[in-house]
Scaffold this active site. Structure first.
Site, PDB file in Angstrom:
ATOM      1  N   ARG A 108     -48.482   6.309  25.821  1.00 43.33           N
ATOM      2  CA  ARG A 108     -49.335   6.573  24.635  1.00 43.33           C
ATOM      3  C   ARG A 108     -50.697   5.892  24.726  1.00 43.33           C
ATOM      4  NH1 ARG A 108     -44.728   5.134  21.684  1.00 43.33           N
ATOM      5  NH2 ARG A 108     -43.417   6.926  21.187  1.00 43.33           N
ATOM      6  N   LYS A 130     -64.381  12.638  26.473  1.00 43.30           N
ATOM      7  CA  LYS A 130     -63.553  13.834  26.720  1.00 43.30           C
ATOM      8  C   LYS A 130     -62.864  13.676  28.067  1.00 43.30           C
ATOM      9  CE  LYS A 130     -65.990  17.583  24.334  1.00 43.30           C
ATOM     10  NZ  LYS A 130     -66.676  18.862  24.572  1.00 43.30           N
ATOM     11  N   GLU A 172     -78.111  19.020  34.491  1.00 44.70           N
ATOM     12  CA  GLU A 172     -77.705  18.397  33.221  1.00 44.70           C
ATOM     13  C   GLU A 172     -78.810  17.469  32.692  1.00 44.70           C
ATOM     14  OE1 GLU A 172     -75.055  19.440  31.692  1.00 44.70           O
ATOM     15  OE2 GLU A 172     -74.029  20.433  33.356  1.00 44.70           O
ATOM     16  N   LYS A 214     -76.721  11.251  25.153  1.00 43.03           N
ATOM     17  CA  LYS A 214     -75.351  11.756  24.940  1.00 43.03           C
ATOM     18  C   LYS A 214     -74.609  10.877  23.936  1.00 43.03           C
ATOM     19  CE  LYS A 214     -71.234  13.765  26.792  1.00 43.03           C
ATOM     20  NZ  LYS A 214     -70.500  14.312  27.920  1.00 43.03           N
ATOM     21  N   GLU A 224     -66.912  17.448  18.270  1.00 41.79           N
ATOM     22  CA  GLU A 224     -67.629  18.707  18.514  1.00 41.79           C
ATOM     23  C   GLU A 224     -67.442  19.710  17.393  1.00 41.79           C
ATOM     24  OE1 GLU A 224     -67.766  19.988  22.652  1.00 41.79           O
ATOM     25  OE2 GLU A 224     -68.209  22.019  22.001  1.00 41.79           O
ATOM     26  N   ARG A 228     -72.537  18.305  18.667  1.00 38.07           N
ATOM     27  CA  ARG A 228     -72.143  18.111  20.086  1.00 38.07           C
ATOM     28  C   ARG A 228     -72.201  19.432  20.860  1.00 38.07           C
ATOM     29  NH1 ARG A 228     -67.396  14.044  22.402  1.00 38.07           N
ATOM     30  NH2 ARG A 228     -67.914  14.334  24.585  1.00 38.07           N
ATOM     31  N   ASN A 232     -73.919  22.013  25.151  1.00 37.94           N
ATOM     32  CA  ASN A 232     -73.512  23.187  25.936  1.00 37.94           C
ATOM     33  C   ASN A 232     -74.687  24.119  26.223  1.00 37.94           C
ATOM     34  OD1 ASN A 232     -70.831  22.362  25.879  1.00 37.94           O
ATOM     35  ND2 ASN A 232     -70.492  23.344  23.900  1.00 37.94           N
ATOM     36  N   HIS A 235     -74.685  26.579  29.042  1.00 37.53           N
ATOM     37  CA  HIS A 235     -73.348  26.582  29.632  1.00 37.53           C
ATOM     38  C   HIS A 235     -72.556  27.854  29.314  1.00 37.53           C
ATOM     39  CE1 HIS A 235     -74.412  22.522  30.520  1.00 37.53           C
ATOM     40  NE2 HIS A 235     -73.260  22.263  31.098  1.00 37.53           N
ATOM     41  N   HIS A 239     -71.126  29.129  32.546  1.00 34.35           N
ATOM     42  CA  HIS A 239     -69.697  29.255  32.873  1.00 34.35           C
ATOM     43  C   HIS A 239     -69.367  30.692  33.262  1.00 34.35           C
ATOM     44  CE1 HIS A 239     -68.636  25.398  30.445  1.00 34.35           C
ATOM     45  NE2 HIS A 239     -68.890  25.135  31.716  1.00 34.35           N
ATOM     46  N   HIS A 249     -71.727  24.896  39.947  1.00 38.11           N
ATOM     47  CA  HIS A 249     -71.870  24.619  38.518  1.00 38.11           C
ATOM     48  C   HIS A 249     -73.338  24.379  38.139  1.00 38.11           C
ATOM     49  CE1 HIS A 249     -70.869  23.130  34.532  1.00 38.11           C
ATOM     50  NE2 HIS A 249     -71.600  22.052  34.774  1.00 38.11           N
TER      51      HIS A 249
HETATM   52  N1  LIG Z   1     -65.535  15.142  30.286  1.00 38.79           N
HETATM   53  C1  LIG Z   1     -66.723  15.666  30.116  1.00 38.79           C
HETATM   54  O1  LIG Z   1     -67.380  15.466  29.086  1.00 38.79           O
HETATM   55  C2  LIG Z   1     -67.301  16.515  31.215  1.00 38.79           C
HETATM   56  C3  LIG Z   1     -68.652  16.922  31.141  1.00 38.79           C
HETATM   57  C4  LIG Z   1     -69.174  17.658  32.207  1.00 38.79           C
HETATM   58  C5  LIG Z   1     -68.364  17.987  33.290  1.00 38.79           C
HETATM   59  N2  LIG Z   1     -67.066  17.583  33.306  1.00 38.79           N
HETATM   60  C6  LIG Z   1     -66.184  17.901  34.452  1.00 38.79           C
HETATM   61  O2  LIG Z   1     -66.722  17.272  35.615  1.00 38.79           O
HETATM   62  C7  LIG Z   1     -66.248  17.970  36.756  1.00 38.79           C
HETATM   63  C8  LIG Z   1     -67.395  18.125  37.739  1.00 38.79           C
HETATM   64  O3  LIG Z   1     -67.830  16.842  38.113  1.00 38.79           O
HETATM   65  P1  LIG Z   1     -68.605  16.579  39.478  1.00 38.79           P
HETATM   66  O4  LIG Z   1     -69.699  17.556  39.596  1.00 38.79           O
HETATM   67  O5  LIG Z   1     -68.896  15.138  39.536  1.00 38.79           O
HETATM   68  O6  LIG Z   1     -67.535  17.047  40.573  1.00 38.79           O
HETATM   69  P2  LIG Z   1     -66.520  16.258  41.536  1.00 38.79           P
HETATM   70  O7  LIG Z   1     -65.884  15.136  40.871  1.00 38.79           O
HETATM   71  O8  LIG Z   1     -65.661  17.325  42.131  1.00 38.79           O
HETATM   72  O9  LIG Z   1     -67.513  15.686  42.656  1.00 38.79           O
HETATM   73  C9  LIG Z   1     -68.226  16.583  43.472  1.00 38.79           C
HETATM   74  C10 LIG Z   1     -68.042  16.250  44.943  1.00 38.79           C
HETATM   75  O10 LIG Z   1     -68.795  15.082  45.238  1.00 38.79           O
HETATM   76  C11 LIG Z   1     -67.978  14.168  45.971  1.00 38.79           C
HETATM   77  N3  LIG Z   1     -68.493  12.824  45.675  1.00 38.79           N
HETATM   78  C12 LIG Z   1     -68.300  12.104  44.545  1.00 38.79           C
HETATM   79  N4  LIG Z   1     -69.054  10.998  44.590  1.00 38.79           N
HETATM   80  C13 LIG Z   1     -69.703  10.995  45.764  1.00 38.79           C
HETATM   81  C14 LIG Z   1     -70.652  10.124  46.377  1.00 38.79           C
HETATM   82  N5  LIG Z   1     -71.105   9.023  45.763  1.00 38.79           N
HETATM   83  N6  LIG Z   1     -71.122  10.446  47.611  1.00 38.79           N
HETATM   84  C15 LIG Z   1     -70.694  11.590  48.237  1.00 38.79           C
HETATM   85  N7  LIG Z   1     -69.835  12.460  47.699  1.00 38.79           N
HETATM   86  C16 LIG Z   1     -69.340  12.167  46.474  1.00 38.79           C
HETATM   87  C17 LIG Z   1     -66.582  14.446  45.521  1.00 38.79           C
HETATM   88  O11 LIG Z   1     -65.633  14.034  46.486  1.00 38.79           O
HETATM   89  C18 LIG Z   1     -66.604  15.960  45.352  1.00 38.79           C
HETATM   90  O12 LIG Z   1     -66.363  16.588  46.595  1.00 38.79           O
HETATM   91  C19 LIG Z   1     -65.718  19.305  36.264  1.00 38.79           C
HETATM   92  O13 LIG Z   1     -64.302  19.285  36.344  1.00 38.79           O
HETATM   93  C20 LIG Z   1     -66.147  19.364  34.806  1.00 38.79           C
HETATM   94  O14 LIG Z   1     -65.240  20.069  33.984  1.00 38.79           O
HETATM   95  C21 LIG Z   1     -66.529  16.855  32.293  1.00 38.79           C
END
Ligand SMILES: NC(=O)c1ccc[n+]([C@@H]2O[C@H](COP(=O)([O-])OP(=O)(O)OC[C@H]3O[C@@H](n4cnc5c(N)ncnc54)[C@H](O)[C@@H]3O)[C@@H](O)[C@H]2O)c1
Length: 342
Positions: A108, A130, A172, A214, A224, A228, A232, A235, A239, A249
């Site tokens: 929990r 999130k 972003e 943010k 949201e 919030r 998007n 997006h 998406h 992305h």
């Molecule tokens: N929770 C939220 O509010 C929120 C907001 C936006 C996006 N997201 C989520 O975030 C995810 C995308 O995140 P992302 O773009 O960071 O993708 P990711 O975590 O897949 O990272 C992208 C790539 O970069 C590599 N990587 C990470 N750090 C590195 C570094 N310092 N040097 C070299 N390579 C590195 C990873 O291994 C991966 O291959 C999606 O799942 C999306 O839904 C969540």
């Protein structure tokens, strides 16, 4: 180093921008630690990780699943993890979303924090509480809102990011400028060169601004129900583009922002010079600004978006760079407008 604090209904969080591995141990004293990371980040930075157990995932979106979560819960049980222990997610948005979800649900809820290692995670995914996983092909379908205790965002870690991953984060950054922060936007316009060269000083400044932006929005609307949604911007189109093309992305969001700006123009809210300004900034960050896609295909993908309400869809539009609002539009009218845009 900059610190931003956020205090919401689901907890308080400190976001520390400008360092990571050097200072994380001081936040973990006396706690047993499990780190969740992916193999790319582990290979690059494991020598800097603090002492503790490490769970290493395959990189990429395919790890944000129930099966992977199940395996991690089982490992925590084997380790006899308890509520005094700590989970540290070290990675991009995938690792942070998954680690935050596991920590918020196991027993929990146990304490957790992040070292965010992608630009997208530093300005967006690790901030705001999130956490979640994808389910049956739908993104972020299962999740919770719970603030991490801390997030470390060190721009030095971004030096090793692939170009397309860095550009994803920049989309972003531009988004925050467009929806709410004209000074950040000007910084992007004036310092594009230094940003693209990944100079730590300028990156620290823009990451700090994005995190502040943010946190301000999340503090006012954590669940949201209104404001919030502005995060998007671009997006809804983005998406849909991600679904029907092989765009990354960041690329999809960049084109999505241009489409949203042109929609605002068509509806008479935005001057055409402002759309042109957006195109030029995205261009200076090597992000695409258009895609060859059929209007029907784009509309169909958006129609299935989980954010539509009844016969309407909520879109984030802008009046000028730095000022946005939420506009609900009938799906039928929206379909006609998309045909004008594509
Ligand atoms: N929770 C939220 O509010 C929120 C907001 C936006 C996006 N997201 C989520 O975030 C995810 C995308 O995140 P992302 O773009 O960071 O993708 P990711 O975590 O897949 O990272 C992208 C790539 O970069 C590599 N990587 C990470 N750090 C590195 C570094 N310092 N040097 C070299 N390579 C590195 C990873 O291994 C991966 O291959 C999606 O799942 C999306 O839904 C969540």
């Amino acid at each position: 180093m900059h610190t931003v604090e956020i205090n919401t209904m689901t907890g308080a969080s400190r976001i520390l921008i400008g360092s990571a591995f050097d200072n994380v141990s001081s936040c973990l004293t006396g706690k047993r630690l499990v780190m969740i990371t992916d193999s790319t980040v582990h290979d690059l930075y494991h020598h800097e990780f603090p002492e503790g157990e490490t769970i290493i995932l395959d990189p990429g979106e395919d790890s944000k699943t129930w099966d992977v979560a199940h395996g991690i819960y089982a490992r925590l049980l084997d380790l006899e993890f308890d509520r005094n222990d700590f989970i540290l997610g070290i990675g991009g948005g995938v690792v942070c979303d998954l680690a935050g979800f596991i920590a918020s649900t196991f027993l929990r809820g146990i304490s957790f924090g992040f070292i965010a290692t992608t630009l997208l995670a530093q300005v967006d995914a690790s901030i705001g509480g999130k956490n979640g996983i994808n389910f049956q092909g739908y993104k972020n379908m299962i999740g919770v809102i719970q603030q991490p205790e801390f997030v470390f965002c060190d721009p030095v870690l971004l030096k090793t990011l692939e170009v397309k991953e860095f550009a994803s984060g920049l989309a972003e950054v531009v988004k925050y400028g467009v929806i709410m922060d004209s000074e950040l936007y000007q910084l992007c316009e004036q310092k594009a060169d230094r940003i693209c060269k990944r100079e730590a000083g300028i990156l620290e400044d823009i990451i700090t601004r994005c995190v502040r932006d943010k946190c301000a929005v999340v503090t006012r609307d954590e669940k949201e129900s209104g404001e919030r949604m502005k995060l998007n911007f671009g997006h809804t189109f983005g998406h849909a583009l991600e679904k029907v093309t092989d765009l990354s992305h960041g690329a999809a969001v960049a084109i999505g922002m241009v489409l949203a700006a042109r929609l605002a123009e068509k509806l008479g809210y935005l001057a055409s010079q402002e759309s042109a300004r957006l195109v030029s900034t995205l261009d200076s960050f090597n992000l695409p600004v258009s895609a060859d896609i059929a209007a029907d295909q784009l509309y169909e993908a958006i129609r299935k978006d989980k954010k539509r309400r009844g016969g309407q869809i909520g879109l984030v539009l802008i009046k000028e760079i730095g000022s946005s609002f939420i506009h609900f539009i009938d799906l039928k009218d929206f379909e006609n407008l998309i045909h004008d845009l594509c």
